[in-house]
Scaffold this motif. Sequence first.
Motif, mmCIF file in Angstrom:
data_model
loop_
_atom_site.group_PDB
_atom_site.id
_atom_site.type_symbol
_atom_site.label_atom_id
_atom_site.label_comp_id
_atom_site.label_asym_id
_atom_site.label_seq_id
_atom_site.Cartn_x
_atom_site.Cartn_y
_atom_site.Cartn_z
ATOM 1 N N LEU A 54 0.718 -1.370 0.084
ATOM 2 C CA LEU A 54 -0.180 0.112 0.039
ATOM 3 C C LEU A 54 0.856 1.305 0.081
ATOM 4 C CD1 LEU A 54 -2.810 -0.970 2.279
ATOM 5 C CD2 LEU A 54 -2.787 -0.537 -0.185
ATOM 6 N N TRP A 55 1.957 1.030 -0.013
ATOM 7 C CA TRP A 55 3.037 2.439 0.063
ATOM 8 C C TRP A 55 2.912 3.158 -1.149
ATOM 9 C CZ3 TRP A 55 4.585 6.382 1.973
ATOM 10 C CH2 TRP A 55 5.794 7.193 1.482
ATOM 11 N N ALA A 56 3.002 2.565 -2.414
ATOM 12 C CA ALA A 56 2.841 3.068 -3.645
ATOM 13 C C ALA A 56 1.258 3.754 -3.667
ATOM 14 C CB ALA A 56 2.881 2.117 -4.847
ATOM 15 N N TYR A 57 0.386 3.030 -3.342
ATOM 16 C CA TYR A 57 -1.013 3.798 -3.302
ATOM 17 C C TYR A 57 -0.960 4.954 -2.173
ATOM 18 C CZ TYR A 57 -5.757 4.873 -3.381
ATOM 19 O OH TYR A 57 -6.712 5.758 -3.635
ATOM 20 N N PHE A 99 -3.243 4.101 5.512
ATOM 21 C CA PHE A 99 -3.945 3.137 4.541
ATOM 22 C C PHE A 99 -3.352 1.797 5.313
ATOM 23 C CE2 PHE A 99 -3.846 6.641 1.784
ATOM 24 C CZ PHE A 99 -5.337 6.662 1.408
ATOM 25 N N GLN A 100 -4.438 0.957 5.834
ATOM 26 C CA GLN A 100 -4.138 -0.255 6.395
ATOM 27 C C GLN A 100 -4.319 -1.605 5.375
ATOM 28 O OE1 GLN A 100 -2.199 -2.116 8.267
ATOM 29 N NE2 GLN A 100 -2.865 -1.501 10.277
ATOM 30 N N GLY A 101 -3.437 -2.353 5.471
ATOM 31 C CA GLY A 101 -3.786 -3.629 4.502
ATOM 32 C C GLY A 101 -3.673 -4.896 5.359
ATOM 33 N N GLU A 102 -3.702 -5.843 4.491
ATOM 34 C CA GLU A 102 -3.545 -7.156 5.109
ATOM 35 C C GLU A 102 -2.472 -7.973 4.750
ATOM 36 O OE1 GLU A 102 -7.785 -8.970 5.389
ATOM 37 O OE2 GLU A 102 -8.204 -7.437 4.294
ATOM 38 N N ASP A 103 -1.256 -7.435 4.610
ATOM 39 C CA ASP A 103 0.168 -7.972 3.979
ATOM 40 C C ASP A 103 0.976 -7.930 5.307
ATOM 41 O OD1 ASP A 103 0.750 -5.293 3.971
ATOM 42 O OD2 ASP A 103 1.263 -5.224 1.914
ATOM 43 N N GLU A 104 2.468 -8.037 4.735
ATOM 44 C CA GLU A 104 3.464 -8.246 5.896
ATOM 45 C C GLU A 104 3.615 -6.880 6.533
ATOM 46 O OE1 GLU A 104 4.922 -6.814 1.987
ATOM 47 O OE2 GLU A 104 3.683 -8.610 2.553
ATOM 48 N N ALA A 105 3.109 -5.916 5.977
ATOM 49 C CA ALA A 105 3.394 -4.458 6.826
ATOM 50 C C ALA A 105 2.311 -4.133 7.659
ATOM 51 C CB ALA A 105 3.513 -3.432 5.513
ATOM 52 N N ARG A 106 1.362 -4.954 7.919
ATOM 53 C CA ARG A 106 0.213 -4.438 9.001
ATOM 54 C C ARG A 106 0.433 -4.150 10.242
ATOM 55 N NH1 ARG A 106 -5.211 -4.742 8.457
ATOM 56 N NH2 ARG A 106 -6.282 -4.646 10.450
ATOM 57 N N GLY A 107 1.614 -5.061 10.575
ATOM 58 C CA GLY A 107 2.093 -4.658 11.978
ATOM 59 C C GLY A 107 2.644 -3.474 12.369
ATOM 60 N N ASP A 127 -9.053 0.654 6.282
ATOM 61 C CA ASP A 127 -8.594 -0.843 6.356
ATOM 62 C C ASP A 127 -9.579 -1.747 5.513
ATOM 63 O OD1 ASP A 127 -7.490 -3.307 7.389
ATOM 64 O OD2 ASP A 127 -7.905 -2.543 9.460
ATOM 65 N N THR A 128 -8.620 -2.376 4.868
ATOM 66 C CA THR A 128 -9.279 -3.329 3.933
ATOM 67 C C THR A 128 -9.984 -4.342 4.475
ATOM 68 O OG1 THR A 128 -7.137 -4.807 3.840
ATOM 69 C CG2 THR A 128 -7.509 -3.110 2.182
ATOM 70 N N GLY A 145 -5.491 -5.219 -1.636
ATOM 71 C CA GLY A 145 -5.323 -3.798 -0.894
ATOM 72 C C GLY A 145 -5.322 -2.657 -1.626
ATOM 73 N N PRO A 146 -4.497 -2.301 -2.556
ATOM 74 C CA PRO A 146 -4.557 -1.376 -3.395
ATOM 75 C C PRO A 146 -5.857 -0.916 -4.270
ATOM 76 C CG PRO A 146 -2.258 -2.243 -3.780
ATOM 77 C CD PRO A 146 -3.043 -3.289 -2.956
ATOM 78 N N LEU A 147 -6.378 -1.987 -4.731
ATOM 79 C CA LEU A 147 -7.448 -1.882 -5.690
ATOM 80 C C LEU A 147 -8.645 -1.458 -4.506
ATOM 81 C CD1 LEU A 147 -7.464 -5.162 -7.839
ATOM 82 C CD2 LEU A 147 -7.515 -2.586 -8.411
ATOM 83 N N VAL A 148 -8.707 -2.003 -3.363
ATOM 84 C CA VAL A 148 -9.582 -1.700 -2.410
ATOM 85 C C VAL A 148 -9.603 -0.324 -1.839
ATOM 86 C CG1 VAL A 148 -10.726 -2.283 -0.149
ATOM 87 C CG2 VAL A 148 -9.995 -4.260 -1.586
#
Length: 179
Positions: A54-57, A99-107, A127-128, A145-148
Amino acid sequence: RVEKAQEAVEHVGEDRHLPQILLEVARQAEPVAEKFADDHKDTGYYFLVGGGNLWAYTYLYSMCVLEEMQWLRTTRVHSAEFFHGSLELLEEDTSVIVFQGEDEARGLTERAANFARRISKDVTVFDTKDYPLDGISPEFRGLLGPLVHDVATGRVSKHLERVRDHSLELRRYYRVMDY
């Protein structure tokens, strides 16, 4: 990542297609987007945090929408770098968008959001996990995540356009002047 995203799209059930899933995201995001825009129509500075895919988004929304299209001042920071100086910019009235996602960067992103809430009274987490994404396997949600967020904040952008009476098409310099 492209192959994994394609695999995620292929895992959507035959009765559900990605466009329908994203349309449902837009429907669900609508009241949140309208409230955010109403609450922030006079906000002039935003601090955006995102990480992982989600960083690029986060960067795009900060620069291309809030700055370019709405002429608002922003700061954007990757959640992995938040505690390396950027946290010092927060104040009680700083509008923070996470922008919160559900990947490795969530924490990492959760940690930044939790800290921001201790300082600022104006923290919004998109949050996705707030969207069901029916038919998408949990293992693929992080990739989408970026699409959502694009769909959900697309509604925010349209409401900001309305409440600020500032068209998303209006430019001062970009594609207006030679440079």
